[in-house]
Design a protein around this motif. Structure first.
Motif, PDB file in Angstrom:
ATOM      1  N   GLN A 167      47.765  49.784  35.947  1.00 13.02           N
ATOM      2  CA  GLN A 167      46.335  50.325  35.901  1.00 13.02           C
ATOM      3  C   GLN A 167      45.857  52.050  34.618  1.00 13.02           C
ATOM      4  OE1 GLN A 167      47.875  54.205  38.969  1.00 13.02           O
ATOM      5  NE2 GLN A 167      45.980  54.347  39.410  1.00 13.02           N
ATOM      6  N   THR A 187      42.108  44.122  42.049  1.00 10.86           N
ATOM      7  CA  THR A 187      42.259  44.221  40.779  1.00 10.86           C
ATOM      8  C   THR A 187      41.471  42.867  39.485  1.00 10.86           C
ATOM      9  OG1 THR A 187      43.737  45.422  40.539  1.00 10.86           O
ATOM     10  CG2 THR A 187      42.492  47.018  41.562  1.00 10.86           C
ATOM     11  N   MET A 235      44.227  48.619  33.871  1.00 10.17           N
ATOM     12  CA  MET A 235      43.119  48.057  34.418  1.00 10.17           C
ATOM     13  C   MET A 235      41.525  49.177  33.619  1.00 10.17           C
ATOM     14  SD  MET A 235      41.805  45.383  36.639  1.00 10.17           S
ATOM     15  CE  MET A 235      39.851  45.299  37.433  1.00 10.17           C
ATOM     16  N   ALA A 283      37.883  44.365  46.993  1.00  4.92           N
ATOM     17  CA  ALA A 283      38.699  45.132  46.316  1.00  4.92           C
ATOM     18  C   ALA A 283      39.187  45.851  47.568  1.00  4.92           C
ATOM     19  CB  ALA A 283      38.493  45.930  45.150  1.00  4.92           C
ATOM     20  N   THR A 292      35.656  51.767  41.600  1.00  4.03           N
ATOM     21  CA  THR A 292      36.756  50.780  42.926  1.00  4.03           C
ATOM     22  C   THR A 292      38.028  50.912  42.564  1.00  4.03           C
ATOM     23  OG1 THR A 292      34.489  49.749  42.655  1.00  4.03           O
ATOM     24  CG2 THR A 292      36.829  48.296  43.540  1.00  4.03           C
ATOM     25  N   VAL A 293      38.143  50.839  41.168  1.00  3.69           N
ATOM     26  CA  VAL A 293      39.631  50.578  40.496  1.00  3.69           C
ATOM     27  C   VAL A 293      40.233  51.835  40.768  1.00  3.69           C
ATOM     28  CG1 VAL A 293      41.623  50.651  38.659  1.00  3.69           C
ATOM     29  CG2 VAL A 293      39.054  48.588  38.893  1.00  3.69           C
TER      30      VAL A 293
END
Lengths: 172, 650, 99
Positions: free
Chosen positions: B127, B257, B130, B339, B92-93
């Motif tokens: 990024q 996120t 996460m 998301a 997902t991220v």
């Protein structure tokens, strides 16, 4: 081998030594030292150590003491010097006597008390000594010769005449 | 060997950050964009094959150890892992982040090069944070990623450095999340003490095996950490103000996120939460209360970004509800869907507000549907997903799953279900408001704008995902080891009715003037129930007062802790630190006063003099006199002879 | 108590007498004479032990001691002559090393 004579000679040497280290006069001390060395030599003969006795008499009591004599001849041994030496000795002996005395009792009872094992009183020959000194013990012999050479060089160095430059550095 | 690919996943963004932040090459605009885009999309390229292989069953769970250190019984083993949660989370991220980065490349194109570099460097760092948090197999990497996100969010919210509001917002976000982070850190450390290892697969069993009271404390601390990061009650105040940041920041950090990190945390430690029924109930209650609260506040918003912020708060509340109901799989499903549609909504709203003249007020969106039709269409799809439009939208499936899980959980769950259903209806009300507003005929005729493909492409992709994502819900739940709740037709119909009611309510609110006026009057609600003011009055002001009291009006601490303007005006620093300093100064005064003719010093100096005297006395041994040395020699000999005699005695 | 015991006690006595002399006398010459006495003590001990065991090593050790004594006397007297000009042969006056 006469142990009795050896003990007697050693006793004389001991007594002479005691006197030698306590005399204020250097000449008397030297004479007493000579007496001690000679009686030790006699003791050596009595113990059948003929070669040792011979060099004790010839080299020790002879040559070494002769060197001492040469030096003693140069010093002042007058009454004033004697008085000064007595003055120096008056109190100085107490602590050394006490401390040296520490060892006396253990020496008498430790060494004197125990019985040594039975000996083998066979007389030793000078030829055996030579074989030993230049055979198995040659390293020790070499060492002692080196020591003598070092001593000779040291004496040569100490006895030199100081040049003007060195004299300046060593004013006495 | 494949496992080590995991370690590479967060590296490209990190490398991008380093390159952009240090900027050794004085990059120009285009290289900056290219570099940040490459760094932002690389994780997707790296991770997607891995994720596909994992979901198709080609590879199983795996752990990639990075670094191991043993301290006695304690083991510090840094690693990354691929398990259902991390696979879903990281996919997902990576997908959402890639979309946002592409969008940002267009959105930010007007900025100065230096700002651009700063922005993208921080986005990349975010990024990396996460990804490492999601993929972490140990609490250290997890916490590191967590903190990295907090730091980046501070900088990104305060991106507009000329605006004091942005700075205040960044500071607020940082401080609020920091409070919760402290709790999380405490929880993780307690777990570490239980497990003597930092690895997740040992932490969770150890937490379950822990003594009941201790397990409860750990669960509460973890919950508080999640509440703070996810902007749940009572920490929610930072998120609406955080909208001061640029739109891509909101799209990435504060919708899809970062705020969802709390949900990931709870899903990760779900067994610990479930093991303590009280904490599980608290999680569910906090979730449902936040969901309702967020929805209510969102209705009253007049700014589209703030509206979306409150909707994030509300939606994450649903995730917490699912975790509290013992269905972390359902929470993760909603996490994924949310998301997609939330980043879509933020980005589409960004385009629409540009089309509407740059203002983010909902009123100003009027007519933008005709200016930017593609963005408007995607926004509509996103809003439908947010509102849970029956059957067609992905949001419906995940929300139904949450509601079903609540219903299945017994009478307590059914009560919560009722509240959540109300929340869902309210969600509909606020979700369509910007849509309807944009649909209205424009006041002035505006020319049809040009929509950049760079911006629109991710929107279209995310819109498709927001529709088709419904098919993902059940597989995700199964992957997480849960089962999709089947709550019966009646419950589903109720849910559908709630969503439709929301739509009707939304139309009513937009088009009935008196209702619309009422919303405009609801200032208390708009300000988030005045929670900010309450916090200011009851927490911030007393805190400042304490600090001022401690440091004194004359700034007497100034000469001890600095001469800055803050110290001059009485200090605005941290009261604990100030109290420590004040106490320390007092203690120093009290303790040292009796010693004013410094007695310690006197004692020490006496010791020194004695030592000197002893040295002088000892020096006498080295008299240089031959006689004395001979005496020493005789003494030593005597002692040795006596010793030897004693040893051979008898 | 054998004859060897008595001789060893006497040799130790000689050594201690010499040690007393070195420690008690201040005149460098007298300390050298005391040192000779000290060396004579072990010499007697070696000879006596060698005779007791019928071994020639005692005499060999005596030769080594003699060599040592000769070197020591030579150096000691040279130092005495060197120092006498400054201190009158008082060893207490020579307490500093100087190159």
């Amino acid at each position: 081998m006469s142990w009795g004579l050896a003990i007697w000679a050693a006793t004389v040497a001991f007594g002479a030594a005691i006197l030698a280290v306590t005399r204020p006069s250097a000449v008397h001390a030297l004479l007493l030292l000579l007496a001690a060395l000679i009686s030790l030599g006699v003791g050596f003969f009595a113990m059948a150590a003929n070669f040792a006795g011979a060099i004790q008499l010839l080299i020790y009591a002879g040559a070494v003491v002769a060197v001492f004599v040469f030096v003693v001849m140069t010093i002042d041994a007058g009454d004033e010097a004697m008085a000064a030496e007595r003055e120096l000795l008056r109190h100085a002996w107490r602590w050394p006597a006490l401390i040296v005395g520490l060892s006396v009792v253990p020496v008498i009872f430790g060494i004197g008390g125990g019985a040594m094992g039975e000996g083998d009183p066979a007389p030793a020959l000078a030829s055996d000594l030579g074989l030993l000194m230049f055979g198995d013990w040659s390293a020790a012999t070499e060492l002692i010769t080196l020591l003598l050479i070092a001593g000779m060089l040291g004496v040569r160095h100490l006895g030199r005449k100081l040049g003007p430059r060195l004299r300046e550095r060593n004013p006495e | 060997m494949l496992a080590y690919l995991l370690l590479l996943v967060p590296l490209p963004p990190l490398g991008g950050f380093l390159l952009l932040a240090l900027d050794p090459y004085r990059l120009d605009r285009r290289p900056v964009l290219a570099l940040s885009l490459a760094a932002g999309i690389a994780p997707l390229v790296l991770f997607l094959p891995l994720a596909i292989a994992y979901f198709t069953g080609a590879v199983g769970d795996m752990i990639a150890p990075a670094f191991t250190l043993n301290f006695g019984q304690y083991e510090v083993a840094l690693a990354m892992q691929l398990d259902p949660l991390s696979a879903i989370g990281a996919s997902t991220v990576t997908v959402v982040a890639s979309c946002v980065m592409i969008y940002a490349a267009d959105y930010m194109s007007g900025a100065r090069v230096a700002d651009l570099r700063r922005f993208f460097a921080l986005m990349n760092l975010f990024q990396a944070g996460m990804l490492s948090m999601v993929l972490a197999a140990d609490s250290i990497v997890f916490f590191l990623g967590w903190e990295l996100m907090g730091l980046c969010s501070f900088f990104l919210i305060s991106y507009n450095m000329t605006s004091p509001r942005a700075f205040a917002a960044g500071q607020k976000a940082f401080v609020m999340t920091r409070i919760a982070d402290a709790a999380l850190l405490a929880g993780l450390l307690l777990l570490f003490l239980e497990a003597t290892s930092v690895r997740m697969d040992e932490l969770i069993p150890a937490g379950l095996a822990a003594e009941e009271s201790r397990a409860a404390i750990i669960a509460v601390l973890l919950l508080v950490g999640a509440l703070g990061k996810s902007a749940q009650l009572p920490f929610q105040t930072w998120l609406p103000t955080a909208m001061a940041g640029p739109t891509p920041v909101s799209a990435l950090l504060h919708s899809a996120t970062m705020v969802a990190a709390g949900a990931v945390l709870l899903a990760r430690f779900a067994p610990l939460i479930e093991a303590t029924p009280g904490v599980a109930a608290a999680t569910a209650i906090a979730g449902v209360a936040t969901a309702l609260f967020g929805a209510l506040c969102a209705i009253a918003q007049t700014d589209v970004k703030r509206l979306l912020a409150y909707s994030s708060i509300s939606q994450i509340g649903y995730m917490l509800l699912a975790v509290g109901m013992g269905a972390p799989g359902v929470a993760m499903a909603h996490f994924v869907i949310h998301a997609f549609f939330k980043s879509l909504l933020f980005m589409a709203a960004g385009v629409l507000s540009h089309a509407g003249g740059g203002s983010t007020a909902i009123e100003k969106l009027r007519g933008t549907a005709y200016v930017a039709p593609i963005s408007f269409a995607t926004y509509t799809v996103g809003a439908a997903a947010l509102a849970g439009f029956p059957i067609l939208s992905a949001g419906w499936w995940s929300k139904e799953a949450i509601l079903g899980a609540a219903v299945e959980a017994g009478p307590f769950g059914q009560f919560l279900w009722l509240v959540a259903l109300g929340g869902a209806a309210l969600t509909g009300v606020y979700a369509y408001r910007p849509v309807l507003c944009a649909l209205r005929k424009p006041l002035h005729d505006a020319p049809k704008g040009h929509e950049s493909w760079l911006a629109v492409a991710p929107l279209i992709f995310l819109a498709i995902m927001s529709v088709l994502g419904g098919y993902l819900v059940e597989p995700i739940i199964h992957e997480m080891g849960g089962h999709a709740p089947h709550a019966g037709l009646g419950i589903e119909v109720m849910g559908a009715l709630a969503a439709i009611t929301g739509l009707i309510g939304s139309v009513a609110v937009t088009f009935i003037p008196s209702w619309n006026a009422r919303i405009k009057r609801a200032r208390r609600l708009r300000a988030g129930m005045q929670m900010d003011a309450i916090y200011y009055a009851f927490l911030v002001r007393p805190y400042r007062r304490i600090v001022r009291l401690l440091s004194g009006r004359d700034g007497r601490l100034g000469k001890h802790i600095g001469e800055g303007p803050e110290a001059q005006e009485g200090g605005m620093g941290d009261p604990v630190g100030t109290a420590t300093v004040v106490f320390g100064l007092w203690l120093a005064r009290v303790v040292t006063a009796p010693f004013m003719p410094d007695r310690f010093d006197t004692v020490i100096m006496r010791g020194a003099r004695e030592a000197q005297r002893a040295g002088l006395w000892t020096r006498r041994l080295q008299s240089g006199r031959l006689r004395d040395y001979a005496l020493g020699f005789a003494l030593g000999l005597g002692v040795l002879v006596i010793l030897g005699w004693g040893m051979t005695w008898g | 108590m054998t004859a060897l015991n008595i001789l060893l006690v006497l040799s130790a006595g000689l050594f201690l007498a010499g040690l007393f002399g070195v420690a008690a006398r201040r005149t460098l010459l007298m300390q050298l004479i005391s040192l000779e006495v000290m060396l004579a003590g072990p010499a007697l001990g070696f000879i006596a032990a060698g005779a007791h065991h019928g071994s020639i090593e005692g005499s060999a050790m005596f030769i080594l001691v003699l060599g040592l004594a000769a070197a020591e006397v030579a150096l000691g007297l040279a130092i005495y002559l060197h120092m006498r000009r400054a201190t009158g042969g008082d060893s207490d006056a020579a307490t500093r090393l100087r190159g």
